[in-house]
Design a protein around this motif. Structure first.
Motif, short mmCIF file in Angstrom:
data_model
loop_
_atom_site.label_atom_id
_atom_site.label_comp_id
_atom_site.label_asym_id
_atom_site.label_seq_id
_atom_site.Cartn_x
_atom_site.Cartn_y
_atom_site.Cartn_z
N HIS A 44 0.59 -1.26 0.02
CA HIS A 44 -0.12 -0.03 0.09
C HIS A 44 0.87 1.36 0.09
N TYR A 57 -3.68 4.26 -1.70
CA TYR A 57 -3.66 3.53 -2.98
C TYR A 57 -3.70 2.09 -2.39
N GLU A 58 -4.76 1.46 -2.47
CA GLU A 58 -4.71 0.17 -1.62
C GLU A 58 -5.71 -0.94 -2.34
N THR A 59 -5.92 -0.71 -3.54
CA THR A 59 -6.78 -1.47 -4.14
C THR A 59 -5.99 -2.64 -5.23
N ASP A 62 -4.00 -1.12 -7.87
CA ASP A 62 -2.80 -0.55 -7.27
C ASP A 62 -1.64 -1.50 -6.79
N PRO A 65 -1.73 -4.73 -10.89
CA PRO A 65 -2.44 -3.98 -12.17
C PRO A 65 -2.13 -5.00 -13.42
N GLU A 69 -4.15 -0.98 -16.97
CA GLU A 69 -4.40 -0.13 -15.95
C GLU A 69 -2.90 0.58 -15.71
N ARG A 74 -3.31 4.72 -13.24
CA ARG A 74 -2.33 5.54 -12.00
C ARG A 74 -1.22 4.49 -12.26
N LEU A 76 1.89 3.08 -9.99
CA LEU A 76 2.68 3.07 -8.73
C LEU A 76 3.71 2.17 -8.88
#
Length: 195
Positions: A44, A57-59, A62, A65, A69, A74, A76
């Motif tokens: 995260h 950002y914890e999905t 995220d 991906p 994505e 986004r 990361l």
């Protein structure tokens, strides 16, 4: 502080204005040493502006991906720790790609089927401030980023070895960024005509 002569972490990406959350290294070391075959540990992250929490950002997208994505959404790369064996397998980050080198690297990881283990723990803190390359609102930097995104989209669109999903995402990225650049050019022309 992580003790020992050798960490099973071979590289990570730390922006000069960001920090790792406390306990990050210990959590990653534990995950790597207890999960054989791990290439990447992803955790995260959060965005702060001074003392204010702006976003978390914890999905799944995220942490794990898909290539669309990464290219369209986004990106990361920082709350991840990478094994050197992975770099030996897919090569280093291509610095020639400028601001989009991290997106390209994440796509290459996914295309290479790197084993990414998600860690439900905070690892990284993005710090927003004036002049940040990650979150700066400067028009020249944004235009540079858009142009580099067009080139990245074209690169993946034309990669015959890439998956069909990645090639389609490359086409979509290139098209979206070309459209934004065209709109910016039209607005600039209108402003020039009005002056």
């Amino acid at each position: 502080h992580v003790k020992g002569n050798h960490l099973p972490i071979d590289f990570f990406l730390l922006n000069s204005d960001d920090v790792y959350d406390s306990g990050s290294f210990e959590a990653v070391v534990h995950t790597i040493t207890t999960t054989p075959g791990t290439d990447v540990v992803a955790g995260h992250s959060k965005l702060v502006d001074g003392d204010k929490l702006v976003a978390r950002y914890e999905t799944r997208a995220d942490l794990l991906p898909n290539t669309r994505e990464v290219l369209i959404g986004r990106c990361l790369p920082n709350p991840r720790f990478y094994r050197r064996t992975l770099m030996q397998r897919i090569g280093p980050i291509d610095q020639r790609l400028g601001l989009v080198a991290d997106r390209d690297y994440l796509v290459r990881l996914i295309e290479a089927k790197a084993v990414t283990v998600p860690l439900a723990a905070p690892l990284y803190v993005y710090r927003r401030h004036e002049g940040s390359l990650t979150f700066d609102a400067d028009l020249k930097l944004r235009l540079r980023l858009r142009r580099e995104m067009v080139a990245l989209g074209r690169r993946w669109r034309d990669d015959a070895a890439a998956s069909s999903q990645t090639r389609a995402a490359g086409r979509e990225l290139e098209g979206r960024q070309r459209l934004v650049l065209a709109v910016v050019a039209l607005r600039s022309a209108r402003l020039s005509d009005a002056a």
